[in-house]
Design a protein around this motif. Sequence first.
Motif, PDB file in Angstrom:
ATOM      1  N   SER A 285       0.824  -1.210   0.000  1.00  0.00           N
ATOM      2  CA  SER A 285       0.000   0.000   0.000  1.00  0.00           C
ATOM      3  C   SER A 285       0.855   1.255   0.000  1.00  0.00           C
ATOM      4  O   SER A 285       0.603   2.188  -0.775  1.00  0.00           O
ATOM      5  CB  SER A 285      -0.929   0.008   1.224  1.00  0.00           C
ATOM      6  N   ILE A 286       1.866   1.293   0.838  1.00  0.00           N
ATOM      7  CA  ILE A 286       2.756   2.459   0.891  1.00  0.00           C
ATOM      8  C   ILE A 286       3.500   2.616  -0.433  1.00  0.00           C
ATOM      9  O   ILE A 286       3.608   3.715  -0.977  1.00  0.00           O
ATOM     10  CB  ILE A 286       3.727   2.356   2.080  1.00  0.00           C
ATOM     11  N   LEU A 287       3.959   1.501  -0.977  1.00  0.00           N
ATOM     12  CA  LEU A 287       4.685   1.543  -2.245  1.00  0.00           C
ATOM     13  C   LEU A 287       3.789   2.025  -3.390  1.00  0.00           C
ATOM     14  O   LEU A 287       4.156   2.945  -4.121  1.00  0.00           O
ATOM     15  CB  LEU A 287       5.255   0.165  -2.573  1.00  0.00           C
ATOM     16  N   VAL A 288       2.610   1.442  -3.515  1.00  0.00           N
ATOM     17  CA  VAL A 288       1.739   1.719  -4.655  1.00  0.00           C
ATOM     18  C   VAL A 288       1.017   3.062  -4.537  1.00  0.00           C
ATOM     19  O   VAL A 288       0.830   3.756  -5.530  1.00  0.00           O
ATOM     20  CB  VAL A 288       0.715   0.565  -4.834  1.00  0.00           C
ATOM     21  N   PHE A 289       0.619   3.439  -3.324  1.00  0.00           N
ATOM     22  CA  PHE A 289      -0.209   4.635  -3.155  1.00  0.00           C
ATOM     23  C   PHE A 289       0.572   5.894  -2.804  1.00  0.00           C
ATOM     24  O   PHE A 289       0.060   6.994  -2.972  1.00  0.00           O
ATOM     25  CB  PHE A 289      -1.287   4.403  -2.098  1.00  0.00           C
TER      26      PHE A 289
END
Length: 140
Positions: free
Chosen positions: A47-51
């Motif tokens: 989530s942190i990587l993608v968003f």
Amino acid sequence: MENKNLELVLKCMLTLGLMILNAWIWVLLAPNVNSNGNDILNVYEKSILVFVIAPLVETYIAMTLILDESIRYLKFNKHIAVFVSATVFGLLHHTHWAYMCKTFIDGFFLGYLYVSFKPDIKKAFFLTALVHAIYNIIAH
């Protein structure tokens, strides 16, 4: 002032809508376009990587470095610079040939959004990254 804010919102919504439409088209053309088989990250890391990280880093690379520098130093007109930027944006998503094609088109939409907010580089960067992040939230 109110017209400027409305224009800003409409540009962002139009870009987001075009990216979503592009995703639907590619799902019909290549059903596995959004699956890369890479599940080594847990849900929080992903989530942190993608968003957060990906929209910021990809916008910085494709728009700030490639697009701005193509215009500034190579003297490309904005259309050629957007094409070069979209190519780099597509290559950054090299998990599947169809996904690269899809993100190449998304790179055009984001590139034109970015140049529409110039010469305010900070606004161009953050609004483009925000639209990219919102798209990633919807798409994933």
